[in-house]
Design a protein around this motif. Structure first.
Motif, mmCIF file in Angstrom:
data_model
loop_
_atom_site.group_PDB
_atom_site.id
_atom_site.type_symbol
_atom_site.label_atom_id
_atom_site.label_comp_id
_atom_site.label_asym_id
_atom_site.label_seq_id
_atom_site.Cartn_x
_atom_site.Cartn_y
_atom_site.Cartn_z
ATOM 1 N N GLU A 110 4.082 -8.115 9.104
ATOM 2 C CA GLU A 110 2.637 -7.947 9.284
ATOM 3 C C GLU A 110 2.189 -6.491 9.312
ATOM 4 O OE1 GLU A 110 0.593 -10.254 12.097
ATOM 5 O OE2 GLU A 110 1.507 -12.138 11.432
ATOM 6 N N ARG A 111 3.132 -5.560 9.443
ATOM 7 C CA ARG A 111 2.762 -4.141 9.402
ATOM 8 C C ARG A 111 2.477 -3.696 7.976
ATOM 9 N NH1 ARG A 111 8.084 -1.917 11.936
ATOM 10 N NH2 ARG A 111 8.739 -3.495 10.471
ATOM 11 N N SER A 112 2.981 -4.449 7.007
ATOM 12 C CA SER A 112 2.849 -4.090 5.596
ATOM 13 C C SER A 112 1.660 -4.815 4.968
ATOM 14 C CB SER A 112 4.136 -4.464 4.853
ATOM 15 O OG SER A 112 4.038 -4.139 3.492
ATOM 16 N N VAL A 113 0.840 -4.045 4.250
ATOM 17 C CA VAL A 113 -0.308 -4.606 3.530
ATOM 18 C C VAL A 113 -0.015 -4.499 2.039
ATOM 19 C CG1 VAL A 113 -2.780 -4.365 3.044
ATOM 20 C CG2 VAL A 113 -1.911 -3.976 5.364
ATOM 21 N N HIS A 114 -0.201 -5.608 1.322
ATOM 22 C CA HIS A 114 0.034 -5.644 -0.116
ATOM 23 C C HIS A 114 -1.303 -5.625 -0.854
ATOM 24 C CE1 HIS A 114 4.428 -6.724 -0.312
ATOM 25 N NE2 HIS A 114 4.167 -6.673 0.977
ATOM 26 N N VAL A 132 0.840 -1.201 0.000
ATOM 27 C CA VAL A 132 0.000 0.000 0.000
ATOM 28 C C VAL A 132 0.877 1.255 0.000
ATOM 29 C CG1 VAL A 132 -1.686 1.333 1.335
ATOM 30 C CG2 VAL A 132 -1.979 -1.132 1.071
ATOM 31 N N LYS A 133 1.938 1.226 0.770
ATOM 32 C CA LYS A 133 2.834 2.383 0.865
ATOM 33 C C LYS A 133 3.401 2.766 -0.512
ATOM 34 C CE LYS A 133 6.873 4.093 3.305
ATOM 35 N NZ LYS A 133 7.884 3.847 4.318
ATOM 36 N N LYS A 134 3.774 1.773 -1.319
ATOM 37 C CA LYS A 134 4.320 2.041 -2.655
ATOM 38 C C LYS A 134 3.244 2.596 -3.596
ATOM 39 C CE LYS A 134 8.661 0.937 -2.663
ATOM 40 N NZ LYS A 134 9.646 1.996 -2.793
ATOM 41 N N VAL A 135 2.037 2.067 -3.487
ATOM 42 C CA VAL A 135 0.928 2.598 -4.294
ATOM 43 C C VAL A 135 0.763 4.086 -3.971
ATOM 44 C CG1 VAL A 135 -1.549 2.482 -4.796
ATOM 45 C CG2 VAL A 135 -0.250 0.358 -4.449
ATOM 46 N N GLY A 136 0.774 4.401 -2.679
ATOM 47 C CA GLY A 136 0.652 5.796 -2.251
ATOM 48 C C GLY A 136 1.777 6.668 -2.771
ATOM 49 N N GLU A 137 2.993 6.133 -2.791
ATOM 50 C CA GLU A 137 4.137 6.901 -3.308
ATOM 51 C C GLU A 137 3.962 7.199 -4.797
ATOM 52 O OE1 GLU A 137 7.641 4.651 -2.299
ATOM 53 O OE2 GLU A 137 7.389 5.044 -0.150
ATOM 54 N N HIS A 138 3.529 6.198 -5.552
ATOM 55 C CA HIS A 138 3.320 6.407 -6.993
ATOM 56 C C HIS A 138 2.267 7.480 -7.246
ATOM 57 C CE1 HIS A 138 5.802 3.332 -8.861
ATOM 58 N NE2 HIS A 138 5.401 2.462 -7.943
ATOM 59 N N VAL A 177 -9.584 -5.637 -6.467
ATOM 60 C CA VAL A 177 -8.301 -5.838 -5.785
ATOM 61 C C VAL A 177 -8.522 -6.645 -4.511
ATOM 62 C CG1 VAL A 177 -7.365 -3.633 -6.666
ATOM 63 C CG2 VAL A 177 -8.344 -3.735 -4.365
ATOM 64 N N ARG A 178 -7.415 -7.146 -4.006
ATOM 65 C CA ARG A 178 -7.426 -7.882 -2.740
ATOM 66 C C ARG A 178 -6.263 -7.337 -1.917
ATOM 67 N NH1 ARG A 178 -5.952 -12.162 -4.888
ATOM 68 N NH2 ARG A 178 -3.963 -12.597 -3.944
ATOM 69 N N ARG A 179 -6.518 -7.056 -0.649
ATOM 70 C CA ARG A 179 -5.452 -6.597 0.258
ATOM 71 C C ARG A 179 -5.088 -7.739 1.197
ATOM 72 N NH1 ARG A 179 -7.995 -1.530 3.043
ATOM 73 N NH2 ARG A 179 -9.788 -2.896 2.925
ATOM 74 N N GLU A 180 -3.784 -7.924 1.396
ATOM 75 C CA GLU A 180 -3.311 -8.977 2.304
ATOM 76 C C GLU A 180 -2.118 -8.471 3.093
ATOM 77 O OE1 GLU A 180 -2.204 -12.357 -0.032
ATOM 78 O OE2 GLU A 180 -4.274 -12.887 -0.516
#
Length: 166
Positions: free
Chosen positions: A104-108, A68-74, A95-98
């Motif tokens: 575990e702090r990171s959501v993809h 999610v963090k990378k999506v936000g950066e883009h 989409v699916r978030r996991e």
């Protein structure tokens, strides 16, 4: 010897001229952005997407699974803005978030089969937007390059104005 006619030089703008709304580049950019939003709203209706959701999908179609963090950066969006977008895209089955197994702090964010299939239907969007601008491909490329330079200059200026930044 014949005198050549001269074109009168425009007068230098006064301080008052700089405070006119029609002299503000930020207003022109905002007005263009709103006009783009209106055109995108019509075009994206067929895909069942809002403009911000479309941008998320563009990032995922281009890069595949991302934190999610990378999506936000883009997209230059913070998680408070991005999370509701992702939630709606997930509810729509695109989409699916996991949580990451490693951290575990990171959501993809992953595209679903439906999200991948939507890409094919979205192929017509850039052409329709291009046609709406009335500009040819070279003009669009030049405008993008100028806007990218403007964004970089403004980012640099904002850093200079931020206390404590070097």
């Amino acid at each position: 010897m014949t005198a050549t006619p001269t074109t009168p030089r425009p007068e230098a703008p006064s301080d008052e001229d700089y405070l006119r709304l029609d002299q503000q580049i930020c207003f022109s950019l905002n007005a263009a952005s709103r006009a783009f939003g209106s055109v995108y709203r019509v075009i994206l209706k067929d895909l069942g997407l809002t403009y911000p959701q479309y941008l998320v999908m563009l990032v995922l179609w281009e890069h595949g699974e991302l934190p999610v963090k990378k999506v936000g950066e883009h997209l230059r969006l913070d998680s408070g803005t991005l999370s509701p977008l992702l939630k709606r895209l997930e509810a729509a089955g695109l989409v699916r978030r996991e949580r990451s197994a490693r951290d575990e702090r990171s959501v993809h964010v992953h595209l679903t089969e439906e999200g991948i299939a939507l890409r094919e239907r979205a192929r017509q969007v850039p052409r329709r937007i291009g046609a709406a601008t009335g500009a040819d491909l070279e003009e669009i490329r030049e405008l993008r390059a100028r806007l990218d330079r403007l964004t970089a200059a403004l980012d640099a200026a904002a850093l200079e104005e931020t206390p404590g930044c070097v």
